[in-house]
Enzyme design. Sequence first.
Site, PDB file in Angstrom:
ATOM      1  N   HIS A  41       0.829  -1.207   0.000  1.00 28.13           N
ATOM      2  CA  HIS A  41       0.000   0.000   0.000  1.00 28.13           C
ATOM      3  C   HIS A  41       0.869   1.265   0.000  1.00 28.13           C
ATOM      4  O   HIS A  41       0.578   2.239  -0.702  1.00 28.13           O
ATOM      5  CB  HIS A  41      -0.895   0.036   1.242  1.00 28.13           C
ATOM      6  CG  HIS A  41      -1.911  -1.049   1.305  1.00 28.13           C
ATOM      7  ND1 HIS A  41      -1.827  -2.086   2.211  1.00 28.13           N
ATOM      8  CD2 HIS A  41      -3.039  -1.271   0.590  1.00 28.13           C
ATOM      9  CE1 HIS A  41      -2.869  -2.888   2.045  1.00 28.13           C
ATOM     10  NE2 HIS A  41      -3.613  -2.419   1.070  1.00 28.13           N
ATOM     11  N   SER A  97       0.013  -8.992   0.933  1.00 25.29           N
ATOM     12  CA  SER A  97      -1.443  -8.960   1.041  1.00 25.29           C
ATOM     13  C   SER A  97      -1.820  -8.882   2.510  1.00 25.29           C
ATOM     14  O   SER A  97      -1.149  -9.472   3.366  1.00 25.29           O
ATOM     15  CB  SER A  97      -2.051 -10.222   0.420  1.00 25.29           C
ATOM     16  OG  SER A  97      -3.421 -10.342   0.754  1.00 25.29           O
TER      17      SER A  97
END
Length: 279
Positions: free
Chosen positions: A33, A182
């Site tokens: 991210h 993830s």
Amino acid sequence: MKVISSIQELRDQLRGQNRTAFVPTMGNLHEGHLSLMRLARQHGDPVVASIFVNRLQFGPNEDFDKYPRTLQDDIEKLQKENVYVLFAPTERDMYPEPQEYRVQPPDDLGGILEGEFRPGFFTGVCTVVAKLMACVQPRVAVFGKKDYQQLMIVRRMCQQLALPVDIVAAETVRDTDGLALSSRNRYLSDAERSEAPELARTLQRVRERVLAGERDLGKLEQDARTHLAGRGWAPDYISIRRRANLIAPNAAELDAGEPLVVLAAAKLGATRLIDNLEI
């Protein structure tokens, strides 16, 4: 960094900005991210991130209630990345009344692969992304190739709805052993975490065989599924598709060097992992 939950306050804060770069997330942020935030900064200013766990994209047997919510930790990470605004609405902020209007992608793109195994998922994604775009009104938005099908669907949605936003694709960030980062990796046991990079290795072998000239894609896909199943995985799909539209390539396209991507989803224990590799 300002943390805002109200749509009206967000619009007031961003009024007059015409180069906003936007990164939508569901929180529980990791290095993948954060790499999106850095890429966003290369394409616009200010950078706005959102954190919203969107109920609409979770199926009845999926992990909405269990999805990790780590807002304070996420805020600290975003502050270090010099994000200008974090839009962190509550469910009441985003959906003050039942969300009766939905944005549904066409079945040829939204009903295959992930869409086949997670009915309604991409309708939930498109609905919330369109609403977030209306709130933030960015010039660019960054999405990761890790969610390859989602990236393509969002890009096509913006084109067809004439949304004035450019979609920037970010490369997948991987751990040193190749596992794609993830939020769901945290659910893996130690033994499963050791096995998890095999998904990426399997895709790499598929890629190598295609580049070496193999043309029986069905056999390639079946071999990969059988390999994973033999190691204790439960594959949903491993599929070689055209990058342009996620349609399976024909022989002429293969011979012409059509750009391809191999996509996969498989369960390891109770954790469902997805990955892809461009060919």
